[in-house]
Design an enzyme around this catalytic site. Structure first.
Site, PDB file in Angstrom:
ATOM      1  N   ASP A   1      14.537  -5.588  -3.199  1.00  0.00           N
ATOM      2  CA  ASP A   1      13.417  -6.383  -2.704  1.00  0.00           C
ATOM      3  C   ASP A   1      14.017  -7.392  -1.723  1.00  0.00           C
ATOM      4  O   ASP A   1      14.662  -8.359  -2.145  1.00  0.00           O
ATOM      5  CB  ASP A   1      12.729  -7.103  -3.868  1.00  0.00           C
ATOM      6  CG  ASP A   1      11.476  -7.853  -3.427  1.00  0.00           C
ATOM      7  OD1 ASP A   1      11.106  -7.741  -2.244  1.00  0.00           O
ATOM      8  OD2 ASP A   1      10.885  -8.558  -4.268  1.00  0.00           O
TER       9      ASP A   1
ATOM     10  N   PHE B   1       5.758  -9.057   6.550  1.00  0.00           N
ATOM     11  CA  PHE B   1       6.597  -9.948   7.355  1.00  0.00           C
ATOM     12  C   PHE B   1       8.067  -9.525   7.292  1.00  0.00           C
ATOM     13  O   PHE B   1       8.770  -9.475   8.309  1.00  0.00           O
ATOM     14  CB  PHE B   1       6.425 -11.391   6.863  1.00  0.00           C
ATOM     15  CG  PHE B   1       7.296 -12.387   7.572  1.00  0.00           C
ATOM     16  CD1 PHE B   1       7.151 -12.627   8.936  1.00  0.00           C
ATOM     17  CD2 PHE B   1       8.259 -13.109   6.874  1.00  0.00           C
ATOM     18  CE1 PHE B   1       7.958 -13.560   9.597  1.00  0.00           C
ATOM     19  CE2 PHE B   1       9.062 -14.039   7.519  1.00  0.00           C
ATOM     20  CZ  PHE B   1       8.913 -14.265   8.885  1.00  0.00           C
TER      21      PHE B   1
ATOM     22  N   VAL C   1      -6.786 -11.610  -6.046  1.00  0.00           N
ATOM     23  CA  VAL C   1      -7.160 -12.610  -7.056  1.00  0.00           C
ATOM     24  C   VAL C   1      -6.892 -13.976  -6.440  1.00  0.00           C
ATOM     25  O   VAL C   1      -5.804 -14.217  -5.908  1.00  0.00           O
ATOM     26  CB  VAL C   1      -6.359 -12.416  -8.365  1.00  0.00           C
ATOM     27  CG1 VAL C   1      -6.725 -13.490  -9.372  1.00  0.00           C
ATOM     28  CG2 VAL C   1      -6.621 -11.032  -8.950  1.00  0.00           C
TER      29      VAL C   1
ATOM     30  N   THR D   1       5.417 -12.108  -9.281  1.00  0.00           N
ATOM     31  CA  THR D   1       4.725 -10.820  -9.174  1.00  0.00           C
ATOM     32  C   THR D   1       5.540  -9.814  -8.344  1.00  0.00           C
ATOM     33  O   THR D   1       5.573  -8.628  -8.671  1.00  0.00           O
ATOM     34  CB  THR D   1       3.333 -10.995  -8.545  1.00  0.00           C
ATOM     35  OG1 THR D   1       3.450 -11.820  -7.382  1.00  0.00           O
ATOM     36  CG2 THR D   1       2.365 -11.640  -9.515  1.00  0.00           C
TER      37      THR D   1
ATOM     38  N   ASP E   1       8.768  -9.662  -8.159  1.00  0.00           N
ATOM     39  CA  ASP E   1       9.887  -9.223  -9.013  1.00  0.00           C
ATOM     40  C   ASP E   1       9.403  -8.188 -10.025  1.00  0.00           C
ATOM     41  O   ASP E   1      10.090  -7.205 -10.311  1.00  0.00           O
ATOM     42  CB  ASP E   1      10.498 -10.431  -9.740  1.00  0.00           C
ATOM     43  CG  ASP E   1      10.831 -11.566  -8.783  1.00  0.00           C
ATOM     44  OD1 ASP E   1      11.387 -11.272  -7.712  1.00  0.00           O
ATOM     45  OD2 ASP E   1      10.524 -12.724  -9.084  1.00  0.00           O
TER      46      ASP E   1
END
Length: 314
Positions: free
Chosen positions: A111, A146, A220, A227, A229
């Site tokens: 990530d 991004f 939401v 989130t 991770d």
């Protein structure tokens, strides 16, 4: 068969972010998780106060050396998230190279946490390290829009752009790429985020299996931490169980996320009371309470296949 993950991420004493967000769900799904905590904070930095320590590149090396000296540095997966120091990230690169050499079938899930909504929240000198050293080692990559734009130098303003950017990221190394969120409009309306996924599995004979998908994820109205991770950890788990089917892996991953987030916002609103905005403490992910959904998620987010092809010479 035992499956072991080395997860190098941040750690918080209270709440769920980094390794705290990834370890429990992976363990629930049967993975052994060895965690190296890149930082140890009292809580995430969205609270008014936080305290803690940051692991240096030298300290990371010492921990890894200890594992190596005992000859227990055999891994099936590596998972990495937030890092804000170039020397630390370059040490991570060295560790990944060594572990991949020891196990050529090791899968690295990255990530590339650098920023969001047009702003970087790590030092800019991390970008070339990610671009030139980290991404070429990754097998699965989970940037947001991004971050994908930063890595490729290309803007995403249409679905076609998203597909082109994922193809460029494939050329840099990763077999699977998931754009976890984009600003593109959803066909289902303003209440949905659009995510994209792409897999380009190269077979030994030079042919490939390719698949491009799109997911509409319900929005939401709250700020959740950890989130991303959780998403990377769940994608690791579900691609392990569905290695050739990115569509079902992404559907299960996104559905887990939705179950956890809905349970969290329902709880936070109840505790905060009518008309009150929930606090960061109240918005901590309801991870333990979501154990059944993590283990066996009801599929409530379905992916659309945009492209699929196989047996094309690369």
């Amino acid at each position: 068969m035992e499956c072991r993950v080395l997860s190098i991420q941040s750690h918080v004493v209270r709440g769920y972010v980094g390794n705290k967000s990834a370890t429990f769900p992976l363990q629930v799904l049967g993975f052994e998780v060895d965690s190296i905590n890149s930082v140890q904070f009292s809580n995430h930095t969205g609270y008014p106060h936080w305290k803690g320590q940051v692991l240096t590149a030298e300290e990371l090396n010492v921990l890894y050396e200890g594992i190596k000296l005992n000859n227990v540095n055999q891994y099936d997966y590596i998972l990495t998230g937030y890092s804000r120091d170039t020397s630390f990230l370059e040490t991570v690169v060295d560790i990944i190279k060594e572990l991949k050499k020891a196990n050529p079938s090791l899968v690295y899930v990255c990530d590339p946490v650098m920023g969001d909504h047009g702003a970087m929240y790590v030092p800019e000198n991390l970008l070339p390290v990610y671009k030139n050293k980290v991404v070429p080692l990754a097998d699965i990559l989970t940037p947001n829009q991004f971050e994908a734009e930063l890595l490729t130098g290309r803007k995403i303003s249409t679905e076609r752009n998203a597909i082109e950017v994922m193809d460029l990221l494939h050329k840099m190394g990763p077999e699977k790429v998931v754009l976890t969120s984009t600003d593109l409009p959803s066909k289902q309306g303003d209440q949905f985020l659009v995510a994209f996924g792409s897999q380009n599995i190269r077979k030994p004979d030079g042919t490939s299996i390719s698949q491009k998908i799109c997911l509409d994820i319900p929005k939401v109205d709250a700020v959740f931490v950890g989130t991303g991770d959780l998403f990377a950890a769940m994608l690791l788990a579900w691609t392990h169980h569905h290695p050739k089917d990115l569509k079902i892996a992404c559907e299960k991953t996104a559905s887990v996320m939705h179950h956890v987030i809905m349970r969290t916002i329902t709880y936070a609103n109840e505790v905060a009371g009518p008309g009150n905005k929930p606090s960061p403490a109240q918005l901590e992910l309801r991870m333990v309470q979501s154990k059944a959904d993590i283990e066996n998620p009801a599929i409530i987010i379905e992916a659309t296949v945009l492209q699929t092809s196989s047996d094309q010479k690369q």
